[in-house]
Design a protein around this motif. Sequence first.
Motif, PDB file in Angstrom:
ATOM      1  N   UNK A   1       8.137 -13.400  17.532  1.00 14.48           N
ATOM      2  CA  UNK A   1       9.051 -12.242  17.521  1.00 14.48           C
ATOM      3  C   UNK A   1       8.338 -10.961  17.953  1.00 14.48           C
ATOM      4  N   UNK A   2       9.151  -9.960  18.331  1.00 18.40           N
ATOM      5  CA  UNK A   2       8.693  -8.619  18.722  1.00 18.40           C
ATOM      6  C   UNK A   2       7.931  -8.614  20.053  1.00 18.40           C
ATOM      7  N   UNK A   3       6.819  -9.335  20.122  1.00 22.38           N
ATOM      8  CA  UNK A   3       6.070  -9.454  21.367  1.00 22.38           C
ATOM      9  C   UNK A   3       5.486 -10.852  21.420  1.00 22.38           C
ATOM     10  N   UNK A   4       5.852 -11.641  22.444  1.00 20.38           N
ATOM     11  CA  UNK A   4       5.362 -13.016  22.506  1.00 20.38           C
ATOM     12  C   UNK A   4       3.958 -13.064  23.102  1.00 20.38           C
ATOM     13  N   UNK A   5       3.419 -14.278  23.174  1.00 14.70           N
ATOM     14  CA  UNK A   5       2.055 -14.454  23.645  1.00 14.70           C
ATOM     15  C   UNK A   5       1.856 -14.081  25.096  1.00 14.70           C
ATOM     16  N   UNK A   6       2.859 -14.343  25.940  1.00 12.53           N
ATOM     17  CA  UNK A   6       2.751 -13.987  27.357  1.00 12.53           C
ATOM     18  C   UNK A   6       2.680 -12.479  27.536  1.00 12.53           C
ATOM     19  N   UNK A   7       3.551 -11.750  26.833  1.00 10.74           N
ATOM     20  CA  UNK A   7       3.519 -10.296  26.954  1.00 10.74           C
ATOM     21  C   UNK A   7       2.227  -9.730  26.372  1.00 10.74           C
ATOM     22  N   UNK A   8       1.736 -10.313  25.278  1.00  8.64           N
ATOM     23  CA  UNK A   8       0.454  -9.884  24.705  1.00  8.64           C
ATOM     24  C   UNK A   8      -0.661 -10.042  25.722  1.00  8.64           C
ATOM     25  N   UNK A   9      -0.702 -11.191  26.395  1.00 10.78           N
ATOM     26  CA  UNK A   9      -1.727 -11.435  27.409  1.00 10.78           C
ATOM     27  C   UNK A   9      -1.611 -10.414  28.541  1.00 10.78           C
ATOM     28  N   UNK A  10      -0.386 -10.184  29.003  1.00 15.11           N
ATOM     29  CA  UNK A  10      -0.176  -9.257  30.105  1.00 15.11           C
ATOM     30  C   UNK A  10      -0.549  -7.831  29.702  1.00 15.11           C
ATOM     31  N   UNK A  11      -0.121  -7.405  28.516  1.00 17.85           N
ATOM     32  CA  UNK A  11      -0.443  -6.056  28.050  1.00 17.85           C
ATOM     33  C   UNK A  11      -1.952  -5.893  27.830  1.00 17.85           C
ATOM     34  N   UNK A  12      -2.583  -6.938  27.343  1.00 16.13           N
ATOM     35  CA  UNK A  12      -4.033  -6.880  27.121  1.00 16.13           C
ATOM     36  C   UNK A  12      -4.771  -6.664  28.444  1.00 16.13           C
ATOM     37  N   UNK A  13      -4.333  -7.360  29.480  1.00 17.59           N
ATOM     38  CA  UNK A  13      -4.980  -7.209  30.789  1.00 17.59           C
ATOM     39  C   UNK A  13      -4.719  -5.807  31.356  1.00 17.59           C
ATOM     40  N   UNK A  14      -3.501  -5.324  31.200  1.00 17.36           N
ATOM     41  CA  UNK A  14      -3.174  -3.986  31.694  1.00 17.36           C
ATOM     42  C   UNK A  14      -3.972  -2.915  30.961  1.00 17.36           C
ATOM     43  N   UNK A  15      -4.267  -3.161  29.685  1.00 12.97           N
ATOM     44  CA  UNK A  15      -5.025  -2.199  28.871  1.00 12.97           C
ATOM     45  C   UNK A  15      -6.521  -2.249  29.174  1.00 12.97           C
ATOM     46  N   UNK A  16      -6.961  -3.321  29.824  1.00 16.16           N
ATOM     47  CA  UNK A  16      -8.376  -3.430  30.183  1.00 16.16           C
ATOM     48  C   UNK A  16      -9.172  -4.402  29.347  1.00 16.16           C
ATOM     49  N   UNK A  17      -8.531  -5.146  28.452  1.00 15.47           N
ATOM     50  CA  UNK A  17      -9.244  -6.126  27.643  1.00 15.47           C
ATOM     51  C   UNK A  17      -9.624  -7.335  28.509  1.00 15.47           C
ATOM     52  N   UNK A  18     -10.853  -7.806  28.342  1.00 13.75           N
ATOM     53  CA  UNK A  18     -11.322  -8.975  29.073  1.00 13.75           C
ATOM     54  C   UNK A  18     -11.390 -10.205  28.179  1.00 13.75           C
ATOM     55  N   UNK A  19     -10.760 -10.131  27.013  1.00 19.12           N
ATOM     56  CA  UNK A  19     -10.804 -11.245  26.058  1.00 19.12           C
ATOM     57  C   UNK A  19     -10.268 -12.524  26.697  1.00 19.12           C
ATOM     58  N   UNK A  20     -10.893 -13.653  26.306  1.00 23.27           N
ATOM     59  CA  UNK A  20     -10.351 -14.931  26.732  1.00 23.27           C
ATOM     60  C   UNK A  20      -9.142 -15.283  25.855  1.00 23.27           C
ATOM     61  N   UNK A  21      -8.175 -16.000  26.436  1.00 22.36           N
ATOM     62  CA  UNK A  21      -6.967 -16.389  25.699  1.00 22.36           C
ATOM     63  C   UNK A  21      -6.805 -17.909  25.707  1.00 22.36           C
ATOM     64  N   UNK A  22      -6.565 -18.484  24.532  1.00 21.78           N
ATOM     65  CA  UNK A  22      -6.154 -19.878  24.396  1.00 21.78           C
ATOM     66  C   UNK A  22      -4.753 -19.869  23.819  1.00 21.78           C
ATOM     67  N   UNK A  23      -3.822 -20.537  24.500  1.00 23.05           N
ATOM     68  CA  UNK A  23      -2.419 -20.507  24.104  1.00 23.05           C
ATOM     69  C   UNK A  23      -2.074 -21.743  23.269  1.00 23.05           C
ATOM     70  N   UNK A  24      -1.333 -21.544  22.190  1.00 14.25           N
ATOM     71  CA  UNK A  24      -0.796 -22.627  21.376  1.00 14.25           C
ATOM     72  C   UNK A  24       0.657 -22.834  21.791  1.00 14.25           C
ATOM     73  N   UNK A  25       1.020 -24.048  22.174  1.00 11.70           N
ATOM     74  CA  UNK A  25       2.352 -24.275  22.728  1.00 11.70           C
ATOM     75  C   UNK A  25       2.934 -25.615  22.298  1.00 11.70           C
ATOM     76  N   UNK A  26       4.248 -25.741  22.450  1.00 13.04           N
ATOM     77  CA  UNK A  26       4.944 -27.011  22.219  1.00 13.04           C
ATOM     78  C   UNK A  26       5.283 -27.632  23.560  1.00 13.04           C
ATOM     79  N   UNK A  27       5.657 -28.910  23.531  1.00 11.76           N
ATOM     80  CA  UNK A  27       5.994 -29.613  24.768  1.00 11.76           C
ATOM     81  C   UNK A  27       7.125 -28.897  25.506  1.00 11.76           C
ATOM     82  N   UNK A  28       8.103 -28.383  24.773  1.00 11.93           N
ATOM     83  CA  UNK A  28       9.247 -27.729  25.408  1.00 11.93           C
ATOM     84  C   UNK A  28       8.888 -26.378  26.012  1.00 11.93           C
ATOM     85  N   UNK A  29       7.695 -25.893  25.700  1.00  9.07           N
ATOM     86  CA  UNK A  29       7.265 -24.578  26.195  1.00  9.07           C
ATOM     87  C   UNK A  29       6.253 -24.690  27.330  1.00  9.07           C
TER      88      UNK A  29
END
Length: 505
Positions: A59-87
């Motif tokens: 809710x509020x902000x999903x993982x994709x938007x978090x990743x995108x906003x993090x890159x736009x902000x300048x964070x170089x953190x690595x991301x590992x995504x937790x997902x379901x088969x339907x996603x």
Amino acid sequence: MWKALLVEDEPYVRRHVIQLVDWAGSGFELVGEAGNGEEALEMMKVHRPDLVITDILMPNMDGLELLQRARETGFESMFIMLTCMSEFEYARRALELGASGYVLKLSMGPDSLNEMIGKAHRELLKRYKEKTEAAYYRRYASVWESFAGRSPEPGYLRAKGMIMEPQERFSEVWIGCALSGPVPVEEQTWLRRAASRFPAGSLTHHFQASGYTTLFCWSPVSIQHEPILDYSPSIPVAFATGKASESWISLWSSVVKKLDEAWYECPAEEEAGPSGISGDGDKMEENSLWTRELELLQSAEQGRKQTGLLLRELMEEMRHSAWPALMVKECALRWVRFMKPLIPEASQAAKQSIREATKHAMLLQKLEPLFAAYVQRRLIRDLPVTDHPEVNILLRHIHSRYNENLTLKSAATLVCMDETYLSGLFRKKTGTPFIQYVQKVRVERAKHYLSHTDLPVLEIGHRVGFVNTNYFFRIFKKLTGMTPMDFRREASEPSLGRESGSVEM
């Protein structure tokens, strides 16, 4: 330790992930948990995590938007995504945005999750090494120069932003140093054997300078390492392990100093002094060293036969007082730079052989022929010859005793001649009056000291025979057209006049 942030809106899943991961064993510290992307982004600003493990749908902000906003902000953190088969389509999109990978929740187990985190750890280490390696080596070089007495003070380095802080990433450091001489890195077996025993995720560097090879291992976990002194019997090796939060520079210095025992070839049965070197432990004071150095160089400059004896006495005094090997080499390099104008063809090879010397006695063997050649060439180059034997005696006397009180009266006494007659004879045979000739010789010697030593200008005037400082300045400017300070400044402009010491890497 790398910092990790876990982002998952379901508390049960968060607890499950926390339990599955061996955080410390993987080289990570979990610095926070967030229930959605908005919370996570704020926490990222505070903690600056290296790794973000995040769910995709929240809710509020999903993982994709978090990743995108993090890159736009300048964070170089690595991301590992937790997902379901339907996603899966979301996971594919996350990879396009720069995520390092994804883990399916339904098949998530300790093996799959720890494997993914291990992969992230290796990638982070690779990035860190590529980003910081040049800075590490610059720091190693500056510290090494400080060991030889050439580097700025730590306060200066800190002001210039040159201080490394490895303890932010690593908990322990292992430092091994070998008196390797000319042996190339690829032929040093001890390096490979030592490195093969370091914990996974360690950052290693090897650094070569002045005939030493140092291996650094920065480790995120405790280092249990076997002794390596028996890895290469032909190359003495010393090592130490310490906390990265403590002074690794002091640790490195202690390892280098330990090798002085091998440098001086101290017999094991001899009683060692405070520094580990046999003898009474009395140290040669720096002022005493400088005085003896000047005596040696002045003797060589004057072409005196006792130069070789002075060299051996000074080297023996260094050995007896356990002068650090690096300082001995630095002195030798300084002497070679001083002699370069007369023996340029031997200078470069001599500097290389000095750096590669692994024994004190070996260094002396390399220095003796250099000083002998310098003394010989000084005599040949500076000693003019006339057709009058008494004048030739005076010329030899002036060139070897220019720093003493030389007068026409003392010269006449030396060759048993009348002063007035000798004055005319000397001018006729050399083209220069006696006193002016002495002044020219003294100024030429002063020019050499100004160009090839850091000796204070006033001291140089006294060393070459000018008792009165103002008289020295006046005569020097009369014969050269500039003051001694201006001459030194001009001589130093092309290449610092005396080849500033460099560190091989």
